[in-house]
Design an enzyme around this catalytic site. Structure first.
Site, PDB file in Angstrom:
ATOM      1  N   HIS A 136       1.929  -5.336   0.796  1.00 32.67           N
ATOM      2  CA  HIS A 136       1.927  -4.855   2.179  1.00 32.67           C
ATOM      3  C   HIS A 136       1.051  -3.610   2.253  1.00 32.67           C
ATOM      4  O   HIS A 136       1.251  -2.649   1.518  1.00 32.67           O
ATOM      5  CB  HIS A 136       3.353  -4.512   2.616  1.00 32.67           C
ATOM      6  CG  HIS A 136       3.436  -3.916   3.980  1.00 32.67           C
ATOM      7  ND1 HIS A 136       3.071  -4.586   5.126  1.00 32.67           N
ATOM      8  CD2 HIS A 136       3.835  -2.685   4.389  1.00 32.67           C
ATOM      9  CE1 HIS A 136       3.247  -3.815   6.177  1.00 32.67           C
ATOM     10  NE2 HIS A 136       3.712  -2.645   5.758  1.00 32.67           N
ATOM     11  N   LYS A 157      -0.676   3.045   9.272  1.00 31.67           N
ATOM     12  CA  LYS A 157      -1.731   2.480   8.417  1.00 31.67           C
ATOM     13  C   LYS A 157      -2.808   1.780   9.243  1.00 31.67           C
ATOM     14  O   LYS A 157      -4.008   2.008   9.041  1.00 31.67           O
ATOM     15  CB  LYS A 157      -1.114   1.490   7.413  1.00 31.67           C
ATOM     16  CG  LYS A 157      -0.094   2.091   6.468  1.00 31.67           C
ATOM     17  CD  LYS A 157       0.393   1.098   5.441  1.00 31.67           C
ATOM     18  CE  LYS A 157       1.159  -0.058   6.068  1.00 31.67           C
ATOM     19  NZ  LYS A 157       2.425   0.380   6.708  1.00 31.67           N
ATOM     20  N   ASP A 175      -2.108  -5.542   6.976  1.00 34.06           N
ATOM     21  CA  ASP A 175      -0.709  -5.945   6.832  1.00 34.06           C
ATOM     22  C   ASP A 175      -0.429  -6.611   5.487  1.00 34.06           C
ATOM     23  O   ASP A 175       0.398  -6.140   4.715  1.00 34.06           O
ATOM     24  CB  ASP A 175      -0.267  -6.863   7.981  1.00 34.06           C
ATOM     25  CG  ASP A 175       1.239  -7.099   7.950  1.00 34.06           C
ATOM     26  OD1 ASP A 175       1.979  -6.103   7.852  1.00 34.06           O
ATOM     27  OD2 ASP A 175       1.668  -8.266   8.006  1.00 34.06           O
ATOM     28  N   ARG A 240      -1.984  20.248  -4.572  1.00 34.90           N
ATOM     29  CA  ARG A 240      -2.910  21.060  -3.775  1.00 34.90           C
ATOM     30  C   ARG A 240      -4.251  21.262  -4.464  1.00 34.90           C
ATOM     31  O   ARG A 240      -5.204  21.720  -3.846  1.00 34.90           O
ATOM     32  CB  ARG A 240      -2.274  22.422  -3.469  1.00 34.90           C
ATOM     33  CG  ARG A 240      -0.997  22.315  -2.664  1.00 34.90           C
ATOM     34  CD  ARG A 240      -0.394  23.672  -2.409  1.00 34.90           C
ATOM     35  NE  ARG A 240      -1.270  24.510  -1.610  1.00 34.90           N
ATOM     36  CZ  ARG A 240      -1.013  25.783  -1.325  1.00 34.90           C
ATOM     37  NH1 ARG A 240       0.083  26.364  -1.804  1.00 34.90           N
ATOM     38  NH2 ARG A 240      -1.855  26.481  -0.594  1.00 34.90           N
TER      39      ARG A 240
END
EC number: 2.7.11.-
Length: 305
Positions: A136, A157, A175, A240
């Site tokens: 998916h 998405k 999908d 980060r």
């Protein structure tokens, strides 16, 4: 599941000289050239492979006496083989044709020369026999890098993919993404039913090539990076500096995974563009931005001494 020989015949447009059983399958992509077998050597015979008779093997049979050829060919066809393919449209020897009928073996012909057909056949079988799965997500091509966008339903998405398409990038699958492992690489594509389609909540399904042109879609793409979208978690310690390399295994192939937290004001499409550009840069570079910053800090420390 293997590849049925009858499907191989159809897909590669082979001529059928003798039809074997409909349920015969190919389960490996390797090919055997039976020259050694025609000489009488059977200490090792990879009879489970496609048997390819090219100009060399055909000529070897051609110079044999009829008695010897009859004996050698009969011995060869006693072994279970998925199919025998003759290249260059060479006419099969009478003994080959007779024994293929006697033992109910597939005997096929192609106009291609052996080297060209071998490459075509192995590529075909590699693709058909490759391990595969369906995930998916959304697969897009960004700056030539295959980006698999994952995340829970409703995270954004497809909307992110739509923004990337508007910015000139290309959609591969939405999908559901079909993934095959071929020679250590993950090749993604779309199921036929949803090919070229993008579902956007509140808008419905849109036909991407009709709205944005044929250049806005791709049939297949090698997956280079996984971008996982998730809701921003205040207590989550996110990377980060870009030095925490995390991989996700798909079909036993590790793929770089980057987690992007979603919060208002973040332009995810732009960040994915940067991730793709940075991935491509790192492929051809021996140093990262963190290395550059570290080198500069050393320079500053030396100056201050």
């Amino acid at each position: 599941m293997g590849v049925l020989v009858k499907n191989l015949v159809e897909d590669l447009k082979l001529e059928v000289l003798n039809k074997g059983k409909d349920d015969i399958e190919l389960n490996i992509s390797d090919i055997n050239r039976p020259g050694l077998q025609f000489s009488g050597f059977y200490n090792y015979f990879a009879n489970e492979r496609v048997q390819l008779i090219g100009k060399t093997e055909w000529s070897f049979l051609d110079v044999m006496s009829p008695e010897l050829r009859k004996k050698r060919v009969a011995k060869f066809f006693q072994f279970e083989t998925p199919c025998v393919i003759i290249t260059r449209n060479l006419k099969p020897h009478k003994e080959v044709l007779e024994n293929s009928r006697k033992y109910n073996r597939w005997l096929l012909n192609t106009s291609n020369i052996s080297t060209r057909f071998t490459s075509k056949l192995m590529n075909y079988l590699d693709e058909k026999l490759a391990p595969e799965t369906r995930l998916h997500g959304v697969l897009v091509d960004v700056y030539g890098i295959g980006i698999l966008i994952t995340g829970e339903s409703g995270i954004g998405k497809s909307e992110t993919a739509l923004e990337l398409i508007k910015r000139g990038h290309r959609l591969v699958a939405d999908d559901a993404v079909d993934i095959k492992e071929i020679e250590g690489k993950l090749i993604g594509s779309s199921p036929y039913v949803t090919s070229g389609m993008l579902e956007v909540r509140g808008l419905g399904i849109i036909d991407v090539p009709s709205l944005y042109g044929l250049s806005s879609v791709l049939d297949i793409k090698t997956i280079g990076v996984i971008i996982h979208l998730e809701q921003w978690k205040k207590d989550q310690d996110y990377d980060r500096l870009g030095i925490d390399e995390i991989n996700r295994d798909i079909l036993n192939v590790p793929v770089r995974k980057i987690t992007l937290p979603i919060r208002p004001g973040r332009n995810i499409a732009v960040i994915i563009e940067a991730a793709a550009a940075n991935y491509r840069y790192n492929l051809n570079s021996n140093s990262s931005p963190v290395d550059t910053i570290g080198a500069r800090m050393k320079e500053e420390n030396l100056k201050n001494k």
